[in-house]
Design an enzyme around this catalytic site. Structure first.
Site, PDB file in Angstrom:
ATOM      1  N   TRP A 101      76.536  38.667 -12.070  1.00  0.00           N
ATOM      2  CA  TRP A 101      75.906  37.793 -13.065  1.00  0.00           C
ATOM      3  C   TRP A 101      75.220  36.620 -12.399  1.00  0.00           C
ATOM      4  O   TRP A 101      74.109  36.238 -12.778  1.00  0.00           O
ATOM      5  CB  TRP A 101      76.910  37.366 -14.131  1.00  0.00           C
ATOM      6  N   ASP A 169      77.615  29.329 -16.503  1.00  0.00           N
ATOM      7  CA  ASP A 169      77.601  30.501 -17.385  1.00  0.00           C
ATOM      8  C   ASP A 169      79.066  30.802 -17.707  1.00  0.00           C
ATOM      9  O   ASP A 169      79.820  31.256 -16.853  1.00  0.00           O
ATOM     10  CB  ASP A 169      76.945  31.669 -16.629  1.00  0.00           C
ATOM     11  N   LYS A 193      82.115  38.117 -26.114  1.00  0.00           N
ATOM     12  CA  LYS A 193      83.405  38.345 -25.460  1.00  0.00           C
ATOM     13  C   LYS A 193      84.499  37.510 -26.121  1.00  0.00           C
ATOM     14  O   LYS A 193      85.467  38.043 -26.651  1.00  0.00           O
ATOM     15  CB  LYS A 193      83.319  38.062 -23.973  1.00  0.00           C
TER      16      LYS A 193
HETATM   17  C1  LIG Z   1      79.308  36.323 -17.073  1.00  0.00           C
HETATM   18  C2  LIG Z   1      78.193  36.978 -17.817  1.00  0.00           C
HETATM   19  N1  LIG Z   1      76.986  36.383 -17.836  1.00  0.00           N
HETATM   20  C3  LIG Z   1      75.949  36.924 -18.494  1.00  0.00           C
HETATM   21  C4  LIG Z   1      76.070  38.111 -19.155  1.00  0.00           C
HETATM   22  C5  LIG Z   1      74.870  38.696 -19.851  1.00  0.00           C
HETATM   23  O1  LIG Z   1      75.003  38.456 -21.176  1.00  0.00           O
HETATM   24  P1  LIG Z   1      73.984  39.045 -22.273  1.00  0.00           P
HETATM   25  O2  LIG Z   1      74.210  40.520 -22.276  1.00  0.00           O
HETATM   26  O3  LIG Z   1      74.452  38.347 -23.507  1.00  0.00           O
HETATM   27  O4  LIG Z   1      72.629  38.672 -21.869  1.00  0.00           O
HETATM   28  C6  LIG Z   1      77.299  38.776 -19.176  1.00  0.00           C
HETATM   29  C7  LIG Z   1      77.428  40.044 -19.924  1.00  0.00           C
HETATM   30  O5  LIG Z   1      78.359  40.782 -19.860  1.00  0.00           O
HETATM   31  C8  LIG Z   1      78.385  38.199 -18.472  1.00  0.00           C
HETATM   32  O6  LIG Z   1      79.580  38.788 -18.445  1.00  0.00           O
END
Ligand SMILES: Cc1ncc(COP(=O)(O)O)c(C=O)c1O
Length: 356
Positions: A101, A169, A193
């Site tokens: 991520w 994040d 989540k």
């Molecule tokens: C830590 C983290 N950041 C970002 C994301 C991406 O999120 P989105 O699918 O809402 O764009 C995720 C998705 O699983 C994640 O676990």
């Protein structure tokens, strides 16, 4: 229907009470004879949902008055781009590369300025949180991923970035533990989540950063516009925001974030105990940095992993397959997973090991 225990990493388990309440109210929200999905986002009934959700989030996370709360679309992934697009303006930002991520966030930031990788744990497959960080003194901000959902590592305490804004994040651990919002410039999290269904992203942003944001952006990508319009610049994801509202009410009823944190500590300890004591299962994250939300582990062979996941699924434990990029197993134990779910999984794991 037999009991299902949902260990998916996201979209993920929601509190049963929340789903039941949504079901009860689906055709008749607030006694108005209509569904929350069918009414104007500018109606007083929807306004009550947004303002209550916002004030409960503010009180649960003790968010100071100089921060705004935004409900945006595009997932956390859009924030990977919106943050540098609004703030970087060709400057330098420090990113700490802790996994898949963080890497996605880094890729987007490079489109808008210079990225300095201030630390990385890529050398060991992102199994730890690096502590030797080389900050750039005049960085516009420092970006971290508070919990890496795929490799299962989590910052236990946050780096001191002095007067450089820290941006986190928190998609996979928002509301899971107490934190001091004033240590951050921006906290963002996709809802799917720990907070609600996919479709809405929470952004908690310090007001001076909104003021510093770029002016020449298309409206939907501008923090200034969303803040000025209280997240109602356009039609927001009404139903997703409504579920977030029910989830934050549920967190409040449970006793708030510290009560949730205590439960999360117990749930994680149950699972890590079996990983630490067994000859079959092996945790993949460095014990100091292992996540209390996503518990990643391997078995002694891939064949056994396949069998474990198959038998677990047959017994009602769903979503235990590791992310496709890393394999292995992962049990995501977000806020809504009751402790009995983890106890039952541990019992299943013990039985599985014994019969081999
Ligand atoms: C830590 C983290 N950041 C970002 C994301 C991406 O999120 P989105 O699918 O809402 O764009 C995720 C998705 O699983 C994640 O676990």
């Amino acid at each position: 229907m037999s009991t299902k225990y949902n260990f998916y990493a996201g979209p993920a388990i929601l509190p049963r009470e929340v789903l039941k309440k949504a079901q009860e109210e689906l055709l008749n929200f607030n006694g108005i004879g209509l569904s929350i999905m069918e009414i104007s986002h500018r109606s007083k009934d929807f306004d009550q949902v947004v303002t209550t959700a916002e004030s409960k989030i503010r009180s649960l996370l003790e968010i100071p008055d100089n921060y705004s709360i935004l409900f945006l679309q595009g997932g956390a992934s859009l924030q990977f781009g919106m943050i540098p697009m609004n703030l970087l303006k060709g400057g330098i930002a420090d990113y700490i590369n802790t996994g898949a991520w963080a890497k996605k966030a880094i890729k987007e930031a490079k489109l808008f300025g210079t990225v300095n990788i201030a630390a990385s744990s890529e050398d060991k497959n992102f199994s730890y949180i690096p502590n030797n960080i080389h900050f750039t003194p005049d960085a516009v901000y420092v970006h971290i991923t508070s919990n890496e959902t795929i490799s299962g590592i989590q910052w236990k305490s946050f780096p001191d970035t002095s007067n450089v804004p820290l941006i986190a994040d928190m998609s996979s651990d928002i509301f899971s533990r107490k934190l001091k919002v004033s240590d951050f410039g921006i906290i963002y999290a996709g809802a799917q989540k720990n907070m609600g269904p996919a479709g809405v992203t929470l952004v908690i942003i310090r007001n001076d950063l909104i003021e510093k944001s770029a002016d020449n952006l298309t409206s939907m990508l501008s923090y200034k516009i969303h803040a000025e319009k209280n997240s109602l610049y356009n039609t927001p994801p009404c139903f997703a925001i409504y579920i977030v509202y029910l989830v934050v009410e549920w967190i409040e009823r449970l006793g708030g974030v510290s009560a949730i944190e205590e439960l999360n500590n117990k749930k994680a300890a149950l699972l890590y105990d079996i990983l630490d004591s067994s000859d079959l299962y092996r945790g993949t994250a460095d014990p100091r940095d292992r996540s209390k939300m996503n518990v990643t582990f391997r078995l002694s062979s891939e064949e056994l992993e396949t069998r474990f996941i198959r038998e677990a699924t047959e017994s009602g434990f769903t979503g235990l397959k590791g992310h496709r990029s890393v394999g292995g197993c992962r049990a995501s134990i977000y806020n809504a997973m009751p402790i009995e779910g983890v106890e039952k999984l541990v019992e299943f794991m013990t039985r599985f090991e014994k019969k081999l």
